[in-house]
Scaffold this motif. Structure first.
Motif, mmCIF file in Angstrom:
data_model
loop_
_atom_site.group_PDB
_atom_site.id
_atom_site.type_symbol
_atom_site.label_atom_id
_atom_site.label_comp_id
_atom_site.label_asym_id
_atom_site.label_seq_id
_atom_site.Cartn_x
_atom_site.Cartn_y
_atom_site.Cartn_z
ATOM 1 N N ILE A 25 21.267 -30.214 -50.389
ATOM 2 C CA ILE A 25 21.329 -31.220 -49.347
ATOM 3 C C ILE A 25 20.832 -30.582 -48.058
ATOM 4 O O ILE A 25 21.004 -29.380 -47.838
ATOM 5 C CB ILE A 25 22.766 -31.773 -49.160
ATOM 6 C CG1 ILE A 25 23.756 -30.619 -48.925
ATOM 7 C CG2 ILE A 25 23.194 -32.586 -50.367
ATOM 8 C CD1 ILE A 25 25.166 -31.079 -48.624
ATOM 9 N N LYS A 26 20.208 -31.370 -47.194
ATOM 10 C CA LYS A 26 19.632 -30.817 -45.981
ATOM 11 C C LYS A 26 19.649 -31.863 -44.868
ATOM 12 O O LYS A 26 19.779 -33.057 -45.111
ATOM 13 C CB LYS A 26 18.198 -30.343 -46.228
ATOM 14 C CG LYS A 26 17.223 -31.459 -46.562
ATOM 15 C CD LYS A 26 15.816 -30.937 -46.812
ATOM 16 C CE LYS A 26 15.214 -30.256 -45.610
ATOM 17 N NZ LYS A 26 13.800 -29.863 -45.803
ATOM 18 N N GLY A 27 19.490 -31.372 -43.646
ATOM 19 C CA GLY A 27 19.421 -32.250 -42.494
ATOM 20 C C GLY A 27 19.137 -31.436 -41.250
ATOM 21 O O GLY A 27 19.178 -30.193 -41.271
ATOM 22 N N GLY A 28 18.846 -32.128 -40.156
ATOM 23 C CA GLY A 28 18.585 -31.423 -38.916
ATOM 24 C C GLY A 28 17.885 -32.296 -37.894
ATOM 25 O O GLY A 28 17.492 -33.434 -38.182
ATOM 26 N N ILE A 49 18.028 -36.559 -42.773
ATOM 27 C CA ILE A 49 19.068 -36.124 -43.693
ATOM 28 C C ILE A 49 18.671 -36.558 -45.097
ATOM 29 O O ILE A 49 18.007 -37.588 -45.278
ATOM 30 C CB ILE A 49 20.449 -36.705 -43.302
ATOM 31 C CG1 ILE A 49 21.552 -36.057 -44.127
ATOM 32 C CG2 ILE A 49 20.473 -38.222 -43.445
ATOM 33 C CD1 ILE A 49 22.950 -36.404 -43.649
ATOM 34 N N GLY A 50 19.041 -35.746 -46.091
ATOM 35 C CA GLY A 50 18.707 -36.117 -47.450
ATOM 36 C C GLY A 50 18.972 -35.004 -48.436
ATOM 37 O O GLY A 50 19.811 -34.123 -48.207
ATOM 38 N N CYS A 51 18.246 -35.020 -49.542
ATOM 39 C CA CYS A 51 18.428 -34.031 -50.600
ATOM 40 C C CYS A 51 17.078 -33.461 -51.018
ATOM 41 O O CYS A 51 16.028 -34.048 -50.722
ATOM 42 C CB CYS A 51 19.150 -34.639 -51.805
ATOM 43 S SG CYS A 51 18.286 -36.032 -52.553
ATOM 44 N N VAL A 150 20.049 -15.738 -50.362
ATOM 45 C CA VAL A 150 20.732 -15.658 -51.642
ATOM 46 C C VAL A 150 22.055 -16.421 -51.614
ATOM 47 O O VAL A 150 22.576 -16.827 -52.650
ATOM 48 C CB VAL A 150 20.952 -14.175 -52.024
ATOM 49 C CG1 VAL A 150 21.971 -13.525 -51.105
ATOM 50 C CG2 VAL A 150 21.359 -14.055 -53.484
ATOM 51 N N SER A 151 22.597 -16.671 -50.433
ATOM 52 C CA SER A 151 23.842 -17.431 -50.313
ATOM 53 C C SER A 151 23.660 -18.903 -50.641
ATOM 54 O O SER A 151 24.634 -19.636 -50.816
ATOM 55 C CB SER A 151 24.392 -17.297 -48.888
ATOM 56 O OG SER A 151 23.474 -17.826 -47.946
ATOM 57 N N GLY A 152 22.394 -19.367 -50.729
ATOM 58 C CA GLY A 152 22.121 -20.777 -50.986
ATOM 59 C C GLY A 152 21.709 -21.542 -49.755
ATOM 60 O O GLY A 152 21.337 -22.719 -49.849
ATOM 61 N N ILE A 153 21.752 -20.915 -48.586
ATOM 62 C CA ILE A 153 21.346 -21.564 -47.342
ATOM 63 C C ILE A 153 19.839 -21.453 -47.179
ATOM 64 O O ILE A 153 19.261 -20.378 -47.325
ATOM 65 C CB ILE A 153 22.065 -20.932 -46.131
ATOM 66 C CG1 ILE A 153 23.576 -21.192 -46.228
ATOM 67 C CG2 ILE A 153 21.515 -21.493 -44.823
ATOM 68 C CD1 ILE A 153 24.372 -20.540 -45.124
ATOM 69 N N SER A 183 15.393 -27.855 -40.021
ATOM 70 C CA SER A 183 16.357 -28.286 -41.032
ATOM 71 C C SER A 183 17.206 -27.119 -41.532
ATOM 72 O O SER A 183 16.768 -25.970 -41.547
ATOM 73 C CB SER A 183 15.639 -28.930 -42.226
ATOM 74 O OG SER A 183 14.845 -27.974 -42.910
ATOM 75 N N VAL A 184 18.410 -27.463 -41.938
ATOM 76 C CA VAL A 184 19.327 -26.524 -42.583
ATOM 77 C C VAL A 184 19.739 -27.146 -43.912
ATOM 78 O O VAL A 184 20.212 -28.289 -43.948
ATOM 79 C CB VAL A 184 20.569 -26.251 -41.721
ATOM 80 C CG1 VAL A 184 21.509 -25.292 -42.447
ATOM 81 C CG2 VAL A 184 20.176 -25.687 -40.363
ATOM 82 N N GLY A 185 19.520 -26.423 -44.997
ATOM 83 C CA GLY A 185 19.869 -26.934 -46.312
ATOM 84 C C GLY A 185 20.793 -25.990 -47.048
ATOM 85 O O GLY A 185 20.906 -24.804 -46.717
ATOM 86 N N TYR A 186 21.450 -26.531 -48.068
ATOM 87 C CA TYR A 186 22.330 -25.712 -48.897
ATOM 88 C C TYR A 186 22.189 -26.165 -50.344
ATOM 89 O O TYR A 186 22.335 -27.356 -50.660
ATOM 90 C CB TYR A 186 23.785 -25.834 -48.457
ATOM 91 C CG TYR A 186 24.723 -24.969 -49.281
ATOM 92 C CD1 TYR A 186 24.710 -23.584 -49.152
ATOM 93 C CD2 TYR A 186 25.591 -25.544 -50.204
ATOM 94 C CE1 TYR A 186 25.545 -22.787 -49.913
ATOM 95 C CE2 TYR A 186 26.434 -24.753 -50.970
ATOM 96 C CZ TYR A 186 26.409 -23.377 -50.813
ATOM 97 O OH TYR A 186 27.227 -22.590 -51.576
ATOM 98 N N ARG A 187 21.917 -25.197 -51.221
ATOM 99 C CA ARG A 187 21.747 -25.504 -52.645
ATOM 100 C C ARG A 187 23.123 -25.614 -53.295
ATOM 101 O O ARG A 187 23.778 -24.616 -53.558
ATOM 102 C CB ARG A 187 20.882 -24.442 -53.312
ATOM 103 C CG ARG A 187 19.530 -24.294 -52.635
ATOM 104 C CD ARG A 187 18.561 -23.422 -53.399
ATOM 105 N NE ARG A 187 17.347 -23.199 -52.605
ATOM 106 C CZ ARG A 187 16.197 -22.766 -53.095
ATOM 107 N NH1 ARG A 187 16.104 -22.488 -54.376
ATOM 108 N NH2 ARG A 187 15.147 -22.598 -52.304
ATOM 109 N N VAL A 188 23.526 -26.856 -53.539
ATOM 110 C CA VAL A 188 24.870 -27.098 -54.057
ATOM 111 C C VAL A 188 24.947 -26.902 -55.572
ATOM 112 O O VAL A 188 26.032 -26.804 -56.137
ATOM 113 C CB VAL A 188 25.345 -28.518 -53.690
ATOM 114 C CG1 VAL A 188 25.452 -28.666 -52.186
ATOM 115 C CG2 VAL A 188 24.387 -29.578 -54.242
#
Length: 201
Positions: A25-28, A49-51, A150-153, A183-188
């Motif tokens: 998910i990401k947004g910014g 915002i989105g995926c 590597v943290s997913g960010i 944008s800032v995203g995170y791999r969930v």
């Protein structure tokens, strides 16, 4: 421990292989205007915002399709010195190819298509719905850079330049959407990479 040593250890940790197929998910925030050869516009703040789906395509490459909802627009200075703005809302589908310069930093390029959801004009005379004056579809090119940890960010900075006039009949002399987004995203979630089986001799 000295600060320099601590910084080196931190950068080494962040430099571990970060690329892995996954859903995020990401947004910014973003800033946008309308590019035109005859009409000058000012930047207008917005956001998205989105995926996204990061698909590993090789040791140094990812293919990343996305589904976003983005608030764009542009600000105008009227002949009498007054201010007017048009805010638009798009559902966008970017597709970018990411080439990694290392294990974290990457360069991005691709294309983007968007469908207009609504357009609202605000002027000294009030607000009005101007959706019928705008083209339903928008498309263009994207360029950017990012850092995937590597943290997913995932961090990204992206420039978009539209190739299609955003309004009917050449209004505003064929103005096209243009934006720059952070944008800032995170791999969930991770997607399992395909396994390559060796042929038996």
């Amino acid at each position: 421990m000295r600060p320099v040593t601590l910084l080196v250890l931190l950068l080494t940790h962040l430099a571990l292989p970060a690329q892995h197929s996954g859903i995020g998910i990401k947004g910014g925030p973003l800033a946008s205007d309308a590019r035109s050869g005859a009409t000058r516009t000012n930047l207008l703040p917005g956001g998205s915002i989105g995926c996204y789906f990061a698909l590993r395509a090789g040791p140094r490459m990812e293919i990343q399709p996305e589904l976003l909802v983005s608030a764009l627009g542009a600000a105008y200075t009227l002949p009498d010195g007054g201010r007017s703005s048009v805010r638009t809302l798009y559902a966008q589908v970017p597709l970018s190819f990411k080439l990694y310069a290392g294990n974290v930093l990457n360069l991005q390029a691709g294309a983007q298509m968007g469908r207009l959801l609504m357009a609202q004009q605000t002027s000294p005379n009030g607000s009005a719905n101007v959706t019928p004056d705008h083209e339903e579809w928008d498309y263009g090119m994207i360029l950017g850079a990012g850092a995937d940890f590597v943290s997913g960010i995932d961090l990204g900075l992206r420039f978009y330049s539209g190739l299609r006039p955003m309004q009917h009949d050449g209004h505003l002399v064929y103005a096209r959407n243009r934006s720059i987004a952070l944008s800032v995203g995170y791999r969930v979630g991770r997607l399992r990479s395909p396994k390559l089986s060796r042929k038996r001799r």
